[in-house]
Design an enzyme around this catalytic site. Structure first.
Site, short mmCIF file in Angstrom:
data_model
loop_
_atom_site.label_atom_id
_atom_site.label_comp_id
_atom_site.label_asym_id
_atom_site.label_seq_id
_atom_site.Cartn_x
_atom_site.Cartn_y
_atom_site.Cartn_z
N ASP A 126 18.12 -1.06 -42.18
CA ASP A 126 18.81 -2.35 -42.08
C ASP A 126 18.65 -3.21 -43.34
OD1 ASP A 126 16.18 -3.03 -41.92
OD2 ASP A 126 16.35 -4.20 -40.06
N GLY B 128 20.47 -6.81 -44.20
CA GLY B 128 19.65 -8.01 -44.36
C GLY B 128 19.92 -8.70 -45.69
N HIS C 74 0.85 -1.19 0.00
CA HIS C 74 0.00 0.00 0.00
C HIS C 74 0.88 1.24 0.00
CE1 HIS C 74 -1.87 -3.15 2.58
NE2 HIS C 74 -2.86 -2.98 1.75
N GLY D 202 2.75 -12.60 -48.93
CA GLY D 202 3.04 -11.20 -48.61
C GLY D 202 1.76 -10.43 -48.87
N ASP E 182 14.20 1.60 -41.11
CA ASP E 182 15.21 1.52 -40.04
C ASP E 182 16.62 1.30 -40.58
OD1 ASP E 182 14.59 -0.97 -40.89
OD2 ASP E 182 13.83 -1.69 -38.96
#
Lengths: 569, 569
Positions: free
Chosen positions: B393, B397, B217, B479, B391
């Protein structure tokens, strides 16, 4: 925000490992997922589910007999890879084919879909069912475009029950798709969540507003509106879902889901209104659940999911399952209780009392009457004293408690109760109606005192004095306060001691009581120099220095009035 | 903060009613509490528990066979009244006496204590056991002064199991006190909770800090320190508890409890380290639980509770129970799985290939090699394009995926795989190593393409063209992107169409491919004028206007390199 983690990039993997370690009686950890820790019959259809992490108990928490055979877990809010899905499926395969369930998101559709094709090429029959329950994400005409939210639990439960029942893959797929067609959800969000290691929330909702239909990763909702009452929120959620009620449906399964920081009691409050609306719509609710089933880390918000039942779906919805999170089915052999529970306060009955004791009981009621009158008059002043370092409700509590005590005492007198019983029920009523700690203390004080009296013997001075000591013992035995803690005890101790000393030295009860009341008053005044020692952190404790304690003051006041009334009799 | 409510002063009462409505299969609502909805044997000891509201599942969520018989609920964070405790006890009484359990707080001690005395006076044998597990609230020498926190669950579980086993009140009391003596908890809080209707949190912890030993509490803790890693937090919690380990104890029950806004995955992460420390200390953990068992509305924080087991306690700790929150015992007859799970990627085996197809497979590996070399060189540039509205990347990738594809293709060639298999495994490896959506798309593209080839027949132009169409179909089937969405599809569609058109008009595969690659390049450049349409809210979508899509550009690049390599062979 997410606070407990080591390396943020390992959060999802570590969380899965921790889950599997805790619930090793349910699951075994494999790379990228978990599979059941218990034997599964050869040839059974395997139900494999999955998606991003951060949604626990979705999805690993659903693994166990009667529900999923395995779950695949991606990174936080990210689809698992194709390889992970395929790997976990291969491990879960029992030769009966695989029902692969996931929420309808682009990344999941892709990775689960590609994995299914890969597994097909390997000779494993896999059927994919993307869950599409979120009515906010697309209109009913294009329901296949809808996102999957808390309906995941419902659809996977049906799939798991069908598979556990030994149905073949065609049938499990048919029922899973059918359940998905009949499952609808609608949700609201109040506040965004923060990913492990991130400095800012993933998204934000303006303060005082709620986002209608916002997705579980912060996907756009329909609109933002002012936060409404629980009643209006229930109407909003149910209206939206009832608009899609299939003709002829009169039974529903229901899940009221919290997203993470919207807590159980809030969901229960909301449920009272949701249930009322469903009932108004002529719907019987079957096995509802309220809790956290599909979360978004610590996002604040909730959603309502309905499953439109028919006989076939109801049987699967209510079927047994045993997972870390959802469990149904008999562990114990029980039957519903049938005894009527009467929670009204029954009419009190009293032990037979002597006539002398009845007279004394009436006398006690008279003392209580004077006390109640006095406390009514002192309500404002006691409240003022209490407000300096408390919440200022002491006067109100004393007024309410003593009035209730008077009512109870009068009722007891009318019912022929003796002295002990009159005092006891006066104490009980005081405790029950005054509220707070001081109410309970006063109840205890009077009831303990009554233990020295009886309903048959006349009251001797000794009994009164012994009662005072019992009252002090009762208060200090169950209450926590000790002398010097700046409470009622600081006035009660000198009162009892003075009463004992004076009667022991041969003074009359009336004189002794007067001396004791005076001692109580001095001690109450002297509490002004004390600092409270008990209870919670009291930022106001220092403010109370220089002011007496309201509880001690009111005790002294009651002692004085009681003494005067005894003297007058 | 607490967001869903109607009248704040009715929050606790309404929440209890909602809980009872949802879980009517477990409980019946009475004034101020709930009692079991299932029949209880006459003469059984009743375990009645309770305390303030706002702590769900404490206490109503523990009611059911094998655990509590009834729960009393006060207002939010406030003790139930004496009358409510007594009333619920009377309704739960089966003639075997009552074990009354609650956390050791002044208001609860008082109200439960007074109620017990009142019930005694009525002839009901009641034993009170205040739970005192919080090691932060007092030293071990004065353990009776400690507060009750998540140890409530543990102590009540033992009491419930003992009562369900038919033990008499003396024995149930003895075991409950014994369990309390052997239960210790320590917790931290990161952020305060807000009461229904309140504008500000009940208390606050400075940002970036945690309060050690803070009560449920908001009662004062021991100190405030900087928030630490999960590993250090685990050490902090376990060290504190291990310091009180009784001699000779080598088995423990454990509960890792979240206070409300600290979520499951965080607890699981923490558990991995807690478990390691307990193991290091030579302790076996029995039936651990991690989740929300004693909450404080949406307070952020957690606690660890350990129950030092012996044979007697272990039997009760693991005994069956069936409540809305904690369930143990067999619903299904299961046995542990014993098959070894091999989650390593096995060595791929390939169907027998013709010599001609093996040569073509080597050829495909050669194409993949050139692609991988090119993408390695283009990594930085692709990353730069992607960073404008993503982003950044993408280059990474593509480099990682194509390198993995090359490895897999070479391995397949060395293992004697034919053309279709080489291309398929190259695709799989790309998907699995590249990560993200584009990795999965490339995996799908190559594997779908491979479906038009075989491991035995020589590759004809028709098969190549058919493969291109299958690749496009695969990508658009799973997709979600369509032409104009500013993705790789915007380059893939013109590539496939040009390849089909040119070969149909009689051009050679090499010339047709060159024309198709040129079409892909033009289309990729033209994506600069498009706005992304897919996926989540993209605040950067507008920034991308005027810049081409990185996925389309890389597809055109791969098409060009592949065509040049085909032409060179």
């Amino acid at each position: 925000m997410t606070t407990i983690f080591d390396a943020p990039e390992e959060f999802a993997t570590t969380a899965l490992a921790g889950f599997a370690a805790i619930y090793s009686r349910y699951v075994r950890l494999v790379k990228g997922g978990v599979v059941r820790a218990t034997k599964v019959p050869k040839g059974k259809v395997s139900v494999v589910i999955g998606g991003g992490s951060g949604h626990y108990p979705a999805f690993a928490g659903y693994v166990g007999p009667g529900l999923a055979d395995a779950a695949v877990a991606g990174d936080v809010f990210a689809s698992p890879s194709t390889a992970a899905v395929a790997r976990v499926c291969r491990l879960a395969d029992q030769g009966g084919g695989i029902l692969l369930g996931f929420g309808n998101y682009a990344g999941d559709v892709l990775n689960f879909g590609v994995a299914a094709e890969r597994l097909h090429a390997e000779g494993i029959d896999v059927r994919i069912v993307p869950v599409t329950d979120d009515v906010a994400s697309a209109p009913a005409e294009t329901a296949a475009k809808r996102r999957g939210i808390a309906g995941d639990l419902v659809v996977f439960k049906i799939a798991g029950a069908a598979a556990e029942a030994g149905m073949d893959l065609d049938e499990v797929e048919r029922l899973t798709r059918y359940a998905n067609d009949r499952t609808v959800s609608f949700g609201v969000a109040f506040k965004g969540c923060t990913l492990p290691g991130a400095a800012d929330p993933l998204f934000s909702v303006p303060k005082g507003q709620m986002a209608l239909g916002l997705g579980i990763h912060g996907e756009p909702g329909i609109s933002e509106e002012d936060i409404v009452s629980a009643t209006d929120l229930a109407t909003l959620l149910t209206d939206k879902l009832l608009a899609e009620r299939p003709a002829g449906t009169n039974r529903v399964g229901a899940v009221l889901n919290g997203l993470g920081a919207t807590k159980y009691e809030e969901l229960f409050v909301l449920w009272t209104e949701v249930a009322a609306r469903l009932k108004d719509a002529g719907l019987d609710v079957v096995f509802p659940e309220a809790g956290e089933f599909v979360t978004s880390l610590d996002m604040q918000g909730c959603s309502l999911t309905l499953l439109w039942l028919d006989d076939e779906l109801e049987q699967l919805w209510t079927a047994a399952c045993d997972t870390p999170v959802l469990r149904r089915g008999a562990t114990f052999t029980t039957e519903p209780a049938t005894d009527a529970l009467d929670d009204t306060e029954g009419k009190l009955t009293f032990a037979a009392a002597s006539d002398a004791s009845k007279v004394e009981g009436k006398c006690i009621a008279g003392i209580v009457e004077k006390i109640a009158q006095t406390l009514k008059g002192a309500e404002e002043e006691l409240g003022r004293i209490d407000a300096i370092a408390g919440d200022g409700d002491h006067g109100q509590g004393m007024r309410r408690g003593s009035a209730a005590a008077l009512d109870a005492a009068n009722t007891a007198v009318a019912a022929g109760a003796g002295a002990a019983s009159v005092l006891a029920v006066a104490g009980d009523a005081w405790a029950d109606r005054a509220g707070g700690t001081s109410g309970a203390i006063w109840g205890l004080l009077l009831r303990s005192w009554s233990n020295a009296l009886s309903d048959t013997d006349a009251i001797e001075t000794d009994a009164v004095v012994k009662g005072a000591r019992l009252a002090l013992e009762g208060v200090t035995r169950l209450g926590r306060a000790r002398l010097g803690d700046k409470t009622l005890v600081d006035a009660l101790v000198p009162f009892v001691e003075a009463l004992e000393k004076n009667t022991a030295s041969g003074k009359s009860l009336v004189d002794s009581w007067a001396a004791a009341a005076a001692a109580a008053q001095s001690a109450a005044d002297a509490t002004a120099s004390l600092t409270p020692k008990l209870g919670r952190a009291r930022p106001l404790a220092e403010k109370s220095i220089g002011h007496p304690d309201a509880g001690a003051i009111s005790l002294a006041l009651v002692a004085k009035v009681a003494g005067e009334t005894i003297a007058a009799n």
